[in-house]
Design an enzyme around this catalytic site. Structure first.
Site, PDB file in Angstrom:
ATOM      1  N   LYS A   1       0.899  -1.684   0.203  1.00  0.00           N
ATOM      2  CA  LYS A   1      -0.223   0.350   0.278  1.00  0.00           C
ATOM      3  C   LYS A   1       1.369   1.279  -0.051  1.00  0.00           C
ATOM      4  CE  LYS A   1      -4.439  -1.710   1.884  1.00  0.00           C
ATOM      5  NZ  LYS A   1      -5.071  -2.114   2.649  1.00  0.00           N
TER       6      LYS A   1
ATOM      7  N   ARG B   1      -3.364 -10.041   5.531  1.00  0.00           N
ATOM      8  CA  ARG B   1      -4.121 -10.147   3.886  1.00  0.00           C
ATOM      9  C   ARG B   1      -3.114 -10.112   2.557  1.00  0.00           C
ATOM     10  NH1 ARG B   1      -6.886  -6.944   0.607  1.00  0.00           N
ATOM     11  NH2 ARG B   1      -8.144  -7.897  -0.673  1.00  0.00           N
TER      12      ARG B   1
END
Length: 257
Positions: free
Chosen positions: A210, A240
């Site tokens: 991210k 995740r």
């Protein structure tokens, strides 16, 4: 925590991202319908404990598709994966109608990036006896210290889940890194992530590649692995991620040391 017929505890497990979308921010996670079975098989072989299928992109600036289109993207890959693999399957959606379809087809968990705030999502999950990943999100940016709003939201929505009839052993919380937060807030949340364990539920960390890590998405793997290592050290139950094998190896090394 229970997902499907499997119990997860005392370790850090990998949830594999399988995006059934053409526009998710990391291109290597995208799997068209025909490639989803291959992507799932690779993730299973690489050590994933759960597969997370997403047919709606939630990248920054995404364009929402209607639930009918989301179901059409999801239908064939979900059925094929459930048929071929004995592994819990999560579906990443915030539409109750999509969740109802997925759970009725045999999916085991709903990963809701809007934290059960859209319609009767909690009731739908409870009806099917499913598990729920409740993520913090907000329609407006978080202001100031990131922890109070995240903690209060997750506490409230976990109670919504329990009140709807979801088994507390089937609830996991996600602090929502990358959603309604500044880069500084995301970094603070990541650094203090274990604090969320005080809410009484297991945690899922979703920060793979991210933007809080800066630079190009292609170059964010080292920071992702460092976050996974820290998560394993602090007892986070799930990470995740896009790069399953490398994260599985990082977790194994962390527990061995």
């Amino acid at each position: 925590m229970i997902i499907g017929n499997k119990e997860f505890k005392d370790y850090t497990y990998v949830m594999a991202i399988i995006n059934l979308t053409p526009d998710s921010f990391w291109k290597d996670s995208r799997a068209a319908a025909d490639g989803a079975l291959f992507a799932a098989g690779r993730a299973v072989n690489d050590g994933a404990a759960v597969l997370d299928l997403g047919a709606q992109s939630t990248r920054p600036g995404y364009t929402e598709i209607p639930p009918e289109e989301e179901i059409s993207r999801l239908e064939r890959p979900l059925r094929a994966i459930l048929r071929e693999f004995d592994i819990p399957v999560s579906v990443d959606t915030y539409f109750p109608s999509v969740a109802d379809f997925a759970l009725s087809e045999g999916a085991h968990m709903i990963n809701d990036v809007w934290g059960l705030t859209r319609g009767n999502m909690a009731g739908v999950i409870a009806k099917h006896g499913g598990s729920a990943c409740i993520m913090h999100n907000s329609p407006s940016p978080v202001v100031g210290d990131v922890f109070p709003p995240v903690e209060s939201f997750l506490k409230a929505q976990a109670q919504v889940a329990v009140d709807a009839g979801i088994d507390p052993q089937k609830i996991i919380l996600d602090g929502g890194i990358g959603f309604a937060k500044s880069r500084e807030q995301n970094l603070a949340l990541l650094q203090g992530y274990a604090r969320l364990k005080d809410l009484g539920y297991p945690l899922l960390l979703a920060c793979s590649r991210k933007s809080l890590f800066g630079g190009r998405v292609e170059d964010r793997l080292p920071q992702t692995l460092a976050a996974t290592r820290a998560a394993a050290k602090s007892g986070v139950l799930f990470v995740r991620v896009h790069d399953v094998k490398l994260n599985v190896e990082e977790i194994k090394k962390t527990y061995e040391n």
